[in-house]
Scaffold this active site. Structure first.
Site, PDB file in Angstrom:
ATOM      1  N   LYS A 129      71.204  57.099  -8.847  1.00 16.24           N
ATOM      2  CA  LYS A 129      69.760  56.900  -8.717  1.00 16.24           C
ATOM      3  C   LYS A 129      69.247  57.551  -7.447  1.00 16.24           C
ATOM      4  O   LYS A 129      69.935  57.576  -6.443  1.00 16.24           O
ATOM      5  CB  LYS A 129      69.445  55.399  -8.666  1.00 16.24           C
ATOM      6  CG  LYS A 129      69.419  54.746 -10.023  1.00 16.24           C
ATOM      7  CD  LYS A 129      68.878  53.329  -9.920  1.00 16.24           C
ATOM      8  CE  LYS A 129      68.920  52.615 -11.266  1.00 16.24           C
ATOM      9  NZ  LYS A 129      68.542  51.204 -11.150  1.00 16.24           N
ATOM     10  N   HIS A 160      61.911  39.340  -7.226  1.00 15.82           N
ATOM     11  CA  HIS A 160      63.282  39.190  -6.718  1.00 15.82           C
ATOM     12  C   HIS A 160      63.380  37.967  -5.803  1.00 15.82           C
ATOM     13  O   HIS A 160      64.335  37.194  -5.878  1.00 15.82           O
ATOM     14  CB  HIS A 160      63.690  40.411  -5.874  1.00 15.82           C
ATOM     15  CG  HIS A 160      63.761  41.707  -6.614  1.00 15.82           C
ATOM     16  ND1 HIS A 160      63.106  42.840  -6.193  1.00 15.82           N
ATOM     17  CD2 HIS A 160      64.448  42.059  -7.739  1.00 15.82           C
ATOM     18  CE1 HIS A 160      63.380  43.839  -7.025  1.00 15.82           C
ATOM     19  NE2 HIS A 160      64.183  43.394  -7.970  1.00 15.82           N
TER      20      HIS A 160
HETATM   21  O1  PNS Z   1      68.196  46.338  -9.876  1.00 12.52           O
HETATM   22  P1  PNS Z   1      68.996  47.055 -10.929  1.00 12.52           P
HETATM   23  O2  PNS Z   1      68.838  48.554 -10.762  1.00 12.52           O
HETATM   24  O3  PNS Z   1      68.702  46.578 -12.322  1.00 12.52           O
HETATM   25  O4  PNS Z   1      70.546  46.700 -10.638  1.00 12.52           O
HETATM   26  C1  PNS Z   1      71.567  47.235 -11.435  1.00 12.52           C
HETATM   27  C2  PNS Z   1      72.963  46.953 -10.804  1.00 12.52           C
HETATM   28  C3  PNS Z   1      73.016  47.506  -9.404  1.00 12.52           C
HETATM   29  C4  PNS Z   1      73.207  45.471 -10.770  1.00 12.52           C
HETATM   30  C5  PNS Z   1      74.028  47.652 -11.704  1.00 12.52           C
HETATM   31  O5  PNS Z   1      73.702  48.991 -11.904  1.00 12.52           O
HETATM   32  C6  PNS Z   1      75.447  47.556 -11.121  1.00 12.52           C
HETATM   33  O6  PNS Z   1      76.045  46.521 -11.145  1.00 12.52           O
HETATM   34  N1  PNS Z   1      75.949  48.681 -10.601  1.00 12.52           N
HETATM   35  C7  PNS Z   1      77.273  48.764 -10.015  1.00 12.52           C
HETATM   36  C8  PNS Z   1      78.228  49.533 -10.922  1.00 12.52           C
HETATM   37  C9  PNS Z   1      78.891  48.623 -11.938  1.00 12.52           C
HETATM   38  O7  PNS Z   1      79.553  47.675 -11.613  1.00 12.52           O
HETATM   39  N2  PNS Z   1      78.690  48.934 -13.245  1.00 12.52           N
HETATM   40  C10 PNS Z   1      79.279  48.191 -14.333  1.00 12.52           C
HETATM   41  C11 PNS Z   1      78.308  47.224 -14.983  1.00 12.52           C
HETATM   42  S1  PNS Z   1      77.881  47.762 -16.619  1.00 12.52           S
END
Ligand code: PNS
Length: 165
Positions: free
Chosen positions: A41, A17
């Site tokens: 989660k 990251h």
């Molecule tokens: O580190 P990660 O777990 O791969 O991050 C995933 C993340 C947090 C970027 C994703 O789950 C997210 O954007 N969540 C917020 C909800 C949202 O906007 N969902 C629509 C996108 S399909």
């Protein structure tokens, strides 16, 4: 002013990251690293702990801000007037999920996602692997910064898992 959001769970933040944060900070005027408060989660670290570990990790980067968000990423991006979402890509296995997320976000939020290839030395690294190794008593020193190693030690000590310092 070009602003990008780098969203993620960061549970915990890894050198993979931080490689993306360092390189992304060079591309945008401002980079907002956003910790997702994802109710779906069950994280190891609280949002506050993840913010703390990120702040410590990026304190040498003046144009990087740490924040958290709940709900849709595109709503948070709009509220911070972001021009783009930044994501790291490791192996081919990341592609399908990232492709879907970028497409959905462009459709519902009219925002572009910019992808950066994770540095080769971190291509294998994930927060899940770090947690698995740490929880089984392995050494994660090359995977996360020292202050995160400490936080993992503390966390697993509290869970009564023997962890080498
Ligand atoms: O580190 P990660 O777990 O791969 O991050 C995933 C993340 C947090 C970027 C994703 O789950 C997210 O954007 N969540 C917020 C909800 C949202 O906007 N969902 C629509 C996108 S399909």
């Amino acid at each position: 002013m070009k602003i990008a959001i780098y969203p993620g769970s960061f549970d915990p933040v890894t050198y993979g990251h931080l490689d993306i944060v360092e390189r992304g900070a060079g591309l945008f005027d401002k980079l907002i690293v956003a910790v997702a408060k994802n109710p779906g989660k069950e994280p190891l670290f609280t949002v506050e702990e993840r913010i703390e570990m990120l702040k410590e990790s990026v304190k040498h980067l003046p144009n990087v801000e740490i924040a958290c968000f709940q709900g849709l990423l595109v709503d948070f991006a709009r509220s911070r007037k972001a021009n783009a979402i930044l994501r790291g890509l490791r192996a081919l296995s990341d592609f399908e999920y990232e492709f879907q997320m970028a497409s959905v976000n462009r459709k519902i939020g009219n925002i572009e996602t910019v992808f950066m290839m994770t540095g080769n030395e971190y291509a294998y690294l994930s927060s899940s692997a770090v947690k698995e190794v740490a929880s089984l008593g392995g050494c994660v020193k090359g995977f996360v910064p020292d202050h995160v190693v400490k936080m993992l030690v503390e966390k697993y000590k509290r869970m009564n898992i023997d962890f080498p310092e």
